[in-house]
Design a protein around this motif. Sequence first.
Motif, PDB file in Angstrom:
ATOM      1  N   UNK A   9       0.832  -1.198   0.000  1.00  0.00           N
ATOM      2  CA  UNK A   9       0.000   0.000   0.000  1.00  0.00           C
ATOM      3  C   UNK A   9       0.872   1.255   0.000  1.00  0.00           C
ATOM      4  N   UNK A  10       1.860   1.296   0.884  1.00  0.00           N
ATOM      5  CA  UNK A  10       2.703   2.478   1.005  1.00  0.00           C
ATOM      6  C   UNK A  10       3.501   2.739  -0.275  1.00  0.00           C
ATOM      7  N   UNK A  11       4.125   1.706  -0.833  1.00  0.00           N
ATOM      8  CA  UNK A  11       4.985   1.895  -2.003  1.00  0.00           C
ATOM      9  C   UNK A  11       4.191   2.283  -3.245  1.00  0.00           C
ATOM     10  N   UNK A  12       3.022   1.694  -3.427  1.00  0.00           N
ATOM     11  CA  UNK A  12       2.216   2.036  -4.605  1.00  0.00           C
ATOM     12  C   UNK A  12       1.625   3.432  -4.512  1.00  0.00           C
ATOM     13  N   UNK A  13       1.110   3.799  -3.342  1.00  0.00           N
ATOM     14  CA  UNK A  13       0.618   5.164  -3.168  1.00  0.00           C
ATOM     15  C   UNK A  13       1.762   6.170  -3.322  1.00  0.00           C
ATOM     16  N   UNK A  14       2.933   5.823  -2.767  1.00  0.00           N
ATOM     17  CA  UNK A  14       4.084   6.700  -2.915  1.00  0.00           C
ATOM     18  C   UNK A  14       4.508   6.857  -4.361  1.00  0.00           C
ATOM     19  N   UNK A  15       4.443   5.764  -5.129  1.00  0.00           N
ATOM     20  CA  UNK A  15       4.761   5.848  -6.545  1.00  0.00           C
ATOM     21  C   UNK A  15       3.823   6.774  -7.290  1.00  0.00           C
ATOM     22  N   UNK A  16       2.517   6.676  -7.001  1.00  0.00           N
ATOM     23  CA  UNK A  16       1.546   7.569  -7.638  1.00  0.00           C
ATOM     24  C   UNK A  16       1.805   9.026  -7.242  1.00  0.00           C
ATOM     25  N   UNK A  17       2.174   9.259  -6.000  1.00  0.00           N
ATOM     26  CA  UNK A  17       2.483  10.615  -5.557  1.00  0.00           C
ATOM     27  C   UNK A  17       3.645  11.189  -6.357  1.00  0.00           C
ATOM     28  N   UNK A  18       4.676  10.385  -6.563  1.00  0.00           N
ATOM     29  CA  UNK A  18       5.844  10.852  -7.308  1.00  0.00           C
ATOM     30  C   UNK A  18       5.496  11.133  -8.766  1.00  0.00           C
ATOM     31  N   UNK A  19       4.631  10.320  -9.375  1.00  0.00           N
ATOM     32  CA  UNK A  19       4.189  10.587 -10.743  1.00  0.00           C
ATOM     33  C   UNK A  19       3.541  11.968 -10.838  1.00  0.00           C
ATOM     34  N   UNK A  20       2.639  12.236  -9.909  1.00  0.00           N
ATOM     35  CA  UNK A  20       1.875  13.493  -9.941  1.00  0.00           C
ATOM     36  C   UNK A  20       2.796  14.685  -9.711  1.00  0.00           C
ATOM     37  N   UNK A  21       3.634  14.605  -8.693  1.00  0.00           N
ATOM     38  CA  UNK A  21       4.531  15.716  -8.398  1.00  0.00           C
ATOM     39  C   UNK A  21       5.487  15.974  -9.556  1.00  0.00           C
ATOM     40  N   UNK A 104      -3.764  10.014  -5.722  1.00  0.00           N
ATOM     41  CA  UNK A 104      -2.971   8.828  -5.360  1.00  0.00           C
ATOM     42  C   UNK A 104      -3.869   7.638  -5.045  1.00  0.00           C
ATOM     43  N   UNK A 105      -4.830   7.854  -4.163  1.00  0.00           N
ATOM     44  CA  UNK A 105      -5.656   6.747  -3.680  1.00  0.00           C
ATOM     45  C   UNK A 105      -6.568   6.201  -4.770  1.00  0.00           C
ATOM     46  N   UNK A 106      -7.145   7.077  -5.583  1.00  0.00           N
ATOM     47  CA  UNK A 106      -8.062   6.596  -6.619  1.00  0.00           C
ATOM     48  C   UNK A 106      -7.312   5.863  -7.722  1.00  0.00           C
TER      49      UNK A 106
END
Length: 389
Positions: A9-21, A104-106
Amino acid sequence: MSTRTLPLLFLNLGGEMLYILDQRLRAQNIPGDKARKDEWTEVDRKRVMNDIISTMFNRKFMEELFKPQELYSKKALRTVYDRLAHASIMRLNQASMDKLYDLMTMAFKYQVLLCPRPKDVLLVTFNHLDAIKGLIQDSPTILHQVDETFRQLTDIYGGLSAGEFQLIRQTLLIFFQDLHIRVSIFLKDKVQNSNGRFVLPASGPVPWGTEVPGLIRTFNSKGEEVKKTEFKHGGNYVAALKEGSLELYGDRVLKLGTNMYSVNRPVETHMSAASKNLASQTQESIVPNPLAKEELNLLARLIGGMGIQKPSGPEPGFRLNLFTTDEEEEQAALTRPEELSYEVINIQATQDQQTNQELARIMGEFEITDQSRRSASKGDDLLAMMDEL
């Protein structure tokens, strides 16, 4: 509930965060020779990515993360990402941080729903790690941190059974089940309805190791096939050509978890009416008790060493806006339901000497030694520590 879900959960959400930023920083990037002091440059973008990724894959934090444990509360997990997003010179205000977390979550919820088989959530994680390594190609030290995490994932999850992965997937879906936030990319691609619920396809590749629907086999008591019956399945299914690789530099085959923001287009989020009503009914820790506040700060301090302060002096923090204009950002902050806005809680531990000493003792336990690592119970985590206070 699976006790092996938190790292994924943490790594995938973190990956999405990095994509967006990364996408937003590129969109607001100004060439270095033309940039003013308060504008972003390519050097700033790389520095932000390096700082956040280095903090995210901190060895000490990864050791805590990979211990078997229950998922943290949504509020505690959100606080960690709040601190993580501010682990650099970049600053987001509350509305932009809310939007970032929604996206991130969606995105990850959609990926979990689309996984052909439960084990494929591991391939989704590897896709995120592969893309993260692409953001830090010029930083060998940070690349080593990501590769070490990859090896941990392979060692721990590579040998799990299909049933254990099914339990992990079910735990993730329970975590996401009340989140129905509309995202413009999903709405435009018609994979999300206006109420925020996803539209799942009834066609495409079937899971690896399974056959395309359309045939019923009947066997007798001796296990011999005695009859075949064909039926129309109504979909457009195809067999999977090969299984995704779990090697460090393998072909994942599955595209879920790759960067959907590589094509530059604006992304908006909207709370559906059902979600707003649900949020008002299920407010989670709106007025947390002191132990809950300490839990949030301990989690956040763990990921960043100690509390991250806004920079001052000669190097001010750069503000990043995830909205098209400042006016949209301000309007979003005004219309956001109060119970869905999260704030990092700062605890003045000096107000209570006894509490301060206890917190210092607990933080001291985070300095992991070889002996304490051997003697610690696998179930120990930060929440259990707080329960013992």
